[in-house]
Design a protein around this motif. Structure first.
Motif, PDB file in Angstrom:
ATOM      1  N   HIS A  21       0.649  97.222  17.171  1.00 36.60           N
ATOM      2  CA  HIS A  21       0.993  96.321  18.461  1.00 36.60           C
ATOM      3  C   HIS A  21       2.602  96.813  18.665  1.00 36.60           C
ATOM      4  CE1 HIS A  21       1.787  93.159  21.098  1.00 36.60           C
ATOM      5  NE2 HIS A  21       3.052  92.906  20.490  1.00 36.60           N
ATOM      6  N   LEU A  22       3.250  97.041  17.964  1.00 35.02           N
ATOM      7  CA  LEU A  22       4.601  97.343  18.458  1.00 35.02           C
ATOM      8  C   LEU A  22       4.547  98.819  18.967  1.00 35.02           C
ATOM      9  CD1 LEU A  22       6.878  95.968  15.681  1.00 35.02           C
ATOM     10  CD2 LEU A  22       6.998  95.381  17.831  1.00 35.02           C
ATOM     11  N   ILE A  23       4.244  99.751  18.376  1.00 38.13           N
ATOM     12  CA  ILE A  23       3.739 101.363  18.858  1.00 38.13           C
ATOM     13  C   ILE A  23       3.089 101.109  19.921  1.00 38.13           C
ATOM     14  CG2 ILE A  23       2.975 103.575  18.110  1.00 38.13           C
ATOM     15  CD1 ILE A  23       3.226 102.494  15.038  1.00 38.13           C
ATOM     16  N   GLY A  24       2.276 100.528  20.259  1.00 38.46           N
ATOM     17  CA  GLY A  24       1.557 100.371  21.463  1.00 38.46           C
ATOM     18  C   GLY A  24       2.267  99.903  22.703  1.00 38.46           C
ATOM     19  N   ARG A  25       3.241  99.210  22.505  1.00 36.54           N
ATOM     20  CA  ARG A  25       4.323  98.634  23.336  1.00 36.54           C
ATOM     21  C   ARG A  25       5.413  99.799  23.574  1.00 36.54           C
ATOM     22  NH1 ARG A  25       2.743  94.443  26.239  1.00 36.54           N
ATOM     23  NH2 ARG A  25       4.741  93.679  26.344  1.00 36.54           N
ATOM     24  N   GLY A  26       5.105 101.002  22.999  1.00 30.60           N
ATOM     25  CA  GLY A  26       6.049 101.973  23.415  1.00 30.60           C
ATOM     26  C   GLY A  26       7.033 102.112  22.465  1.00 30.60           C
ATOM     27  N   ARG A  27       7.367 101.425  21.608  1.00 29.68           N
ATOM     28  CA  ARG A  27       8.519 101.519  20.405  1.00 29.68           C
ATOM     29  C   ARG A  27       8.250 102.618  19.368  1.00 29.68           C
ATOM     30  NH1 ARG A  27      11.769  97.331  22.417  1.00 29.68           N
ATOM     31  NH2 ARG A  27      10.332  96.189  23.840  1.00 29.68           N
ATOM     32  N   ARG A  28       9.340 103.333  19.122  1.00 29.37           N
ATOM     33  CA  ARG A  28       9.075 104.612  18.478  1.00 29.37           C
ATOM     34  C   ARG A  28       9.877 104.353  17.052  1.00 29.37           C
ATOM     35  NH1 ARG A  28       5.196 104.591  20.462  1.00 29.37           N
ATOM     36  NH2 ARG A  28       4.203 106.221  21.385  1.00 29.37           N
ATOM     37  N   ALA A  29      11.052 103.679  17.010  1.00 33.69           N
ATOM     38  CA  ALA A  29      12.045 103.204  15.942  1.00 33.69           C
ATOM     39  C   ALA A  29      11.779 101.926  15.299  1.00 33.69           C
ATOM     40  CB  ALA A  29      13.458 103.667  16.471  1.00 33.69           C
ATOM     41  N   VAL A  30      10.571 101.812  14.771  1.00 34.30           N
ATOM     42  CA  VAL A  30       9.958 100.572  14.374  1.00 34.30           C
ATOM     43  C   VAL A  30      10.485 100.589  12.771  1.00 34.30           C
ATOM     44  CG1 VAL A  30       8.141  99.211  13.916  1.00 34.30           C
ATOM     45  CG2 VAL A  30       8.031 100.911  15.759  1.00 34.30           C
ATOM     46  N   ALA A  31      11.292  99.462  12.545  1.00 37.21           N
ATOM     47  CA  ALA A  31      11.846  98.963  10.996  1.00 37.21           C
ATOM     48  C   ALA A  31      11.276  97.994  10.574  1.00 37.21           C
ATOM     49  CB  ALA A  31      13.032  98.645  11.291  1.00 37.21           C
ATOM     50  N   THR A  32      11.060  97.765   9.183  1.00 37.72           N
ATOM     51  CA  THR A  32      10.499  96.489   8.637  1.00 37.72           C
ATOM     52  C   THR A  32      11.580  96.067   7.670  1.00 37.72           C
ATOM     53  OG1 THR A  32       8.578  95.937   7.470  1.00 37.72           O
ATOM     54  CG2 THR A  32       9.523  98.097   6.743  1.00 37.72           C
ATOM     55  N   VAL A  33      11.498  94.714   7.540  1.00 37.19           N
ATOM     56  CA  VAL A  33      12.046  93.947   6.577  1.00 37.19           C
ATOM     57  C   VAL A  33      10.964  93.322   5.796  1.00 37.19           C
ATOM     58  CG1 VAL A  33      13.450  91.820   6.159  1.00 37.19           C
ATOM     59  CG2 VAL A  33      14.060  93.078   7.961  1.00 37.19           C
ATOM     60  N   THR A  34      10.958  93.954   4.323  1.00 33.43           N
ATOM     61  CA  THR A  34       9.839  93.593   3.271  1.00 33.43           C
ATOM     62  C   THR A  34      10.224  92.151   2.645  1.00 33.43           C
ATOM     63  OG1 THR A  34      11.041  94.431   1.334  1.00 33.43           O
ATOM     64  CG2 THR A  34      10.018  96.033   2.811  1.00 33.43           C
ATOM     65  N   GLY A  35       9.092  91.737   2.126  1.00 29.91           N
ATOM     66  CA  GLY A  35       9.423  90.692   1.040  1.00 29.91           C
ATOM     67  C   GLY A  35       9.788  91.204  -0.076  1.00 29.91           C
ATOM     68  N   PRO A  36      10.110  90.351  -1.209  1.00 28.95           N
ATOM     69  CA  PRO A  36      10.466  90.903  -2.649  1.00 28.95           C
ATOM     70  C   PRO A  36       9.435  91.899  -3.275  1.00 28.95           C
ATOM     71  CG  PRO A  36       9.722  88.517  -2.681  1.00 28.95           C
ATOM     72  CD  PRO A  36       9.890  89.009  -1.133  1.00 28.95           C
ATOM     73  N   LEU A  37       9.892  92.888  -3.746  1.00 29.24           N
ATOM     74  CA  LEU A  37       8.673  93.918  -3.764  1.00 29.24           C
ATOM     75  C   LEU A  37       8.036  94.103  -5.199  1.00 29.24           C
ATOM     76  CD1 LEU A  37       9.977  97.093  -1.962  1.00 29.24           C
ATOM     77  CD2 LEU A  37       8.212  95.695  -1.238  1.00 29.24           C
ATOM     78  N   ASP A  38       8.720  92.708  -6.054  1.00 28.42           N
ATOM     79  CA  ASP A  38       7.821  92.493  -7.284  1.00 28.42           C
ATOM     80  C   ASP A  38       6.771  91.563  -7.024  1.00 28.42           C
ATOM     81  OD1 ASP A  38       9.406  90.269  -6.328  1.00 28.42           O
ATOM     82  OD2 ASP A  38       9.707  89.661  -8.577  1.00 28.42           O
TER      83      ASP A  38
END
Length: 345
Positions: free
Chosen positions: A183-200
Motif C-alpha cells: 500500500h505504501l509503495i502504491g502511494r509512491g513511497r520509495r524509502a520505506v522503513a519498518t519498526v519490527t517487533g522483538p525478533l525472538d
C-alpha cells in the motif's frame, strides 16, 4: 419432613439421601447424570434436591470426574504491557465471551519473573486446571514444551516457529505486513522503513518477512538502515523511529509492526518537524483503538483479536472434550487480516 442441623446450614448430600429414601451413592449418580438410575428414583432425588435447596459442590464433582472446570489464560508479560496494549484486552474479551456459556472458570495468570514461572509450572504439573491458553509466546519460553510433556491441553496465541508442535491460533502476519508495505509503495513511497517487533517472537519475524516480500515484489532493494528493532511498546517505537531518522533522514514511509509502536513513532516524527502523511506516510498493525484515535487516524492491518480469543477457547474446549472421549484433537487455525486505510498514509 424437616432438615436437621443448625439454622442457615447448607443441606448435605446425606440429608438429601435420607429425604429421598435412597443411599448417598444414588444421589451422587443422579447429580452426575449417570444412566444406571431408575426414573422413579431419579425423580425422588431431584424432588429432594429442589425441596431442600441442595447445591452440589462443583469442586467435588469436578474432582470425581477427573477435571477442575478451570482454564488458565497465561500472559508471560508485565502488567504494564497487559493494560497498555490493546492486543491483550482483545484476546481476553474473546476468550471470556466464548467461555461465558460454559461451566469453565477463567484464571488470568501473569508471569513476570522466573519464580512466578516455576510456581505456575508446579501448579499446572499438578493438573490444577483442565487446559491452558498461552498468549505472547517468545521463542525461548519453556512453558509450551512443559505443557506438551505433561499432556496438558493447550493452545498458543501465535507460534514460536513455522513448525510449531503445540496447537495455536494465529493471524496471517506475513500477508498483512506485505499488504501494508505494498500500500505504501502504491502511494509512491520509495524509502520505506519498518519498526519490527522483538525478533525472538515468530510474529515479529513474520511481519518483517512480509515487509521484505513487498519490497522484493516491487523491485526495491532492501536497505538495512531502514530496519529498526522495536519491542511492541510505545517507547520502543519512539526509540526505533529516532534511529531510523538518524540513519535515513530522507525516508518517506514507515511500517510499524504494532499500532502502539506507531504511536511512539508518530510522536518522534512530529518532534522532528515531519508531517504525516505529507512527508512520511505511516502504517501500523492491529487496527486497535490507538489507530482510530491518532492524529491523523492511522492506517493499520486489522487482525481479528476478539475472534482469535474466541477461536483459542473453542480449540481448547475441543481438545478437552476430545481427551474425555479418548480422541486426539490438535487442530490449529490461521485467521485472515485486512488493511484498513486511513489518513496517515
Amino acid at each position: 419432613m424437616t432438615v436437621s442441623g443448625r439454622r442457615g446450614q447448607r443441606p448435605t448430600l446425606e440429608q438429601v439421601a435420607a429425604y429421598a429414601g435412597v443411599g448417598r451413592g444414588t444421589v451422587s449418580r443422579v447429580i452426575n447424570g449417570a444412566a444406571n438410575v431408575s426414573d422413579q428414583t431419579r425423580s425422588a432425588v431431584q424432588q429432594a434436591i429442589a425441596e431442600l435447596g441442595y447445591v452440589p459442590n462443583r469442586a467435588a464433582r469436578a474432582l470425581a470426574a477427573g477435571s477442575t472446570d478451570a482454564i488458565a489464560l497465561v500472559i508471560p508479560e508485565a502488567e504494564t504491557r497487559l493494560f497498555a496494549e490493546p492486543y491483550f484486552s482483545g484476546i481476553i474479551r474473546g476468550v471470556s465471551t466464548e467461555l461465558a456459556d460454559t461451566d469453565m472458570q477463567l484464571l488470568l495468570t501473569l508471569i513476570r519473573t522466573p519464580k512466578e514461572r516455576d510456581r505456575f509450572a508446579q501448579y499446572v504439573t499438578a493438573h490444577r486446571v483442565d487446559g491452558v491458553l498461552l498468549v505472547s509466546v517468545h521463542a525461548d519460553d519453556p512453558l509450551p514444551d512443559l505443557l506438551e510433556r505433561i499432556e496438558m491441553p493447550a493452545v498458543l496465541s501465535g507460534r514460536r516457529s513455522g513448525d510449531e508442535s503445540v496447537p495455536y491460533v494465529d493471524c496471517d502476519n506475513t500477508g498483512g505486513a506485505q499488504a501494508a508495505v505494498e500500500h505504501l509503495i502504491g502511494r509512491g513511497r520509495r524509502a520505506v522503513a519498518t519498526v519490527t517487533g522483538p525478533l525472538d517472537m515468530y510474529v515479529a519475524q513474520c511481519r518483517l518477512h512480509g515487509y521484505r516480500d513487498a519490497l522484493r515484489a516491487a523491485g526495491l532493494e532492501e536497505d538495512g538502515r531502514l530496519v529498526a528493532d522495536g519491542d511492541f511498546t510505545e517507547e520502543g517505537g519512539r526509540r526505533a523511529m529516532g534511529e531510523l531518522l538518524s540513519r535515513r533522514p530522507d525516508l518517506d514511509a514507515v511500517f510499524c509492526a504494532s499500532d502502539v509502536m506507531a504511536a511512539g513513532a508518530r510522536a518522534v516524527l512530529r518532534e522532528s518537524g515531519r508531517r504525516v502523511p505529507e512527508d512520511v506516510a505511516l502504517v501500523g498493525f492491529d487496527d486497535s483503538a490507538v489507530a482510530r484515535h491518532m492524529d491523523p487516524p492511522l492506517t493499520s492491518v486489522r487482525q481479528p483479536l476478539e475472534e482469535m480469543g474466541r477461536s483459542m477457547a473453542r480449540v481448547l474446549l475441543e481438545q478437552i472434550e476430545g481427551r474425555k472421549a479418548g480422541r486426539a484433537d490438535r487442530s490449529s487455525r490461521v485467521l485472515p487480516t485486512e488493511l484498513v486505510r486511513r489518513a496517515s498514509s
